[in-house]
Scaffold this motif. Structure first.
Motif, mmCIF file in Angstrom:
data_model
loop_
_atom_site.group_PDB
_atom_site.id
_atom_site.type_symbol
_atom_site.label_atom_id
_atom_site.label_comp_id
_atom_site.label_asym_id
_atom_site.label_seq_id
_atom_site.Cartn_x
_atom_site.Cartn_y
_atom_site.Cartn_z
ATOM 1 N N ARG A 1 -6.553 -11.914 1.435
ATOM 2 C CA ARG A 1 -5.264 -12.372 1.967
ATOM 3 C C ARG A 1 -4.114 -12.075 0.997
ATOM 4 O O ARG A 1 -3.249 -12.918 0.742
ATOM 5 C CB ARG A 1 -5.295 -13.857 2.338
ATOM 6 C CG ARG A 1 -6.407 -14.239 3.311
ATOM 7 C CD ARG A 1 -6.292 -13.448 4.596
ATOM 8 N NE ARG A 1 -7.238 -13.936 5.601
ATOM 9 C CZ ARG A 1 -8.060 -13.150 6.280
ATOM 10 N NH1 ARG A 1 -8.082 -11.863 6.065
ATOM 11 N NH2 ARG A 1 -8.870 -13.651 7.175
ATOM 12 N N ARG A 2 -4.117 -10.845 0.460
ATOM 13 C CA ARG A 2 -3.034 -10.376 -0.409
ATOM 14 C C ARG A 2 -2.216 -9.350 0.358
ATOM 15 O O ARG A 2 -2.717 -8.666 1.246
ATOM 16 C CB ARG A 2 -3.580 -9.725 -1.679
ATOM 17 C CG ARG A 2 -4.622 -10.525 -2.436
ATOM 18 C CD ARG A 2 -4.023 -11.723 -3.163
ATOM 19 N NE ARG A 2 -5.055 -12.522 -3.782
ATOM 20 C CZ ARG A 2 -5.466 -12.407 -5.034
ATOM 21 N NH1 ARG A 2 -4.932 -11.515 -5.827
ATOM 22 N NH2 ARG A 2 -6.408 -13.203 -5.491
ATOM 23 N N ARG A 3 -0.966 -9.213 0.008
ATOM 24 C CA ARG A 3 -0.111 -8.200 0.625
ATOM 25 C C ARG A 3 -0.526 -6.824 0.122
ATOM 26 O O ARG A 3 -0.934 -6.672 -1.034
ATOM 27 C CB ARG A 3 1.353 -8.464 0.306
ATOM 28 C CG ARG A 3 1.867 -9.720 0.992
ATOM 29 C CD ARG A 3 3.359 -9.876 0.796
ATOM 30 N NE ARG A 3 3.706 -9.928 -0.611
ATOM 31 C CZ ARG A 3 4.210 -10.995 -1.222
ATOM 32 N NH1 ARG A 3 4.449 -12.093 -0.548
ATOM 33 N NH2 ARG A 3 4.492 -10.966 -2.495
ATOM 34 N N PHE A 4 -0.377 -5.816 0.977
ATOM 35 C CA PHE A 4 -0.831 -4.474 0.625
ATOM 36 C C PHE A 4 0.108 -3.416 1.182
ATOM 37 O O PHE A 4 0.569 -3.509 2.315
ATOM 38 C CB PHE A 4 -2.239 -4.233 1.198
ATOM 39 C CG PHE A 4 -2.736 -2.829 0.984
ATOM 40 C CD1 PHE A 4 -3.161 -2.418 -0.260
ATOM 41 C CD2 PHE A 4 -2.763 -1.929 2.037
ATOM 42 C CE1 PHE A 4 -3.611 -1.113 -0.463
ATOM 43 C CE2 PHE A 4 -3.209 -0.625 1.845
ATOM 44 C CZ PHE A 4 -3.638 -0.227 0.591
ATOM 45 N N ILE A 5 0.382 -2.417 0.352
ATOM 46 C CA ILE A 5 1.096 -1.217 0.775
ATOM 47 C C ILE A 5 0.223 -0.039 0.370
ATOM 48 O O ILE A 5 -0.186 0.062 -0.790
ATOM 49 C CB ILE A 5 2.480 -1.090 0.101
ATOM 50 C CG1 ILE A 5 3.377 -2.248 0.515
ATOM 51 C CG2 ILE A 5 3.111 0.264 0.429
ATOM 52 C CD1 ILE A 5 4.680 -2.316 -0.266
ATOM 53 N N SER B 1 0.303 -9.078 -4.396
ATOM 54 C CA SER B 1 0.425 -7.864 -3.601
ATOM 55 C C SER B 1 -0.034 -6.676 -4.438
ATOM 56 O O SER B 1 -0.054 -6.729 -5.660
ATOM 57 C CB SER B 1 1.865 -7.662 -3.125
ATOM 58 O OG SER B 1 2.747 -7.609 -4.207
#
Length: 145
Positions: free
Chosen positions: A107-111, A88
């Motif tokens: 396909r990684r988490r992101f903020i 992420s």
């Protein structure tokens, strides 16, 4: 702040050599590079030792973006994500969402955090499009990204 946030160390500063500059002014030298500040949890690491070989100066030409004045090429966050073990990423200055697009493609988490509503909307639209784009084959491993 939660303890885990307070103790995130600056792991490295990576220099993006744009190869050219903009914003000439009498009071300062024209900037031709930018810093990418890598802040990570203490157990963060590169994918493997060979990933270190890309070095800490990354040379990519700038990109023109009519929707954001300071966009950078997708190769910058893609390099960081592909060579690290990160699952992420947080971008506190999301801008037009380039890091979020790279995270979506891999396909990684992101903020992402962005204060300017216009740029926030642009970023959301671009990230949403990347999330729904068909997977493409990776040139690194022959599998879908």
């Amino acid at each position: 702040l939660p303890t885990e946030i307070v103790h995130l160390p600056v792991r490295q500063v990576i220099i993006w050599d744009r190869g050219s500059g903009f914003n000439c002014m009498a009071g300062a030298y024209m900037p031709v590079s930018e810093w990418i500040v890598l802040i990570a949890k203490p157990d963060w690491s590169l994918r493997d030792k060979s990933a270190s070989a890309i070095g800490d100066i990354w040379r990519f030409p700038p990109v023109a973006d009519k929707e954001h004045p300071a966009s950078f090429p997708i190769k910058l966050p893609t390099n960081a994500l592909q060579t690290s073990g990160a699952v992420s990423v947080i971008d506190p200055f999301m801008g037009a969402g380039t890091t979020g697009v790279a995270a979506a493609q891999l396909r990684r988490r992101f903020i992402g955090i962005e204060l300017t509503p216009k740029h926030f909307d642009t970023a959301c639209r671009r990230i949403e499009a990347a999330l729904h784009a068909p997977k493409q084959a990776s040139i690194f491993d022959g599998e879908a990204a």
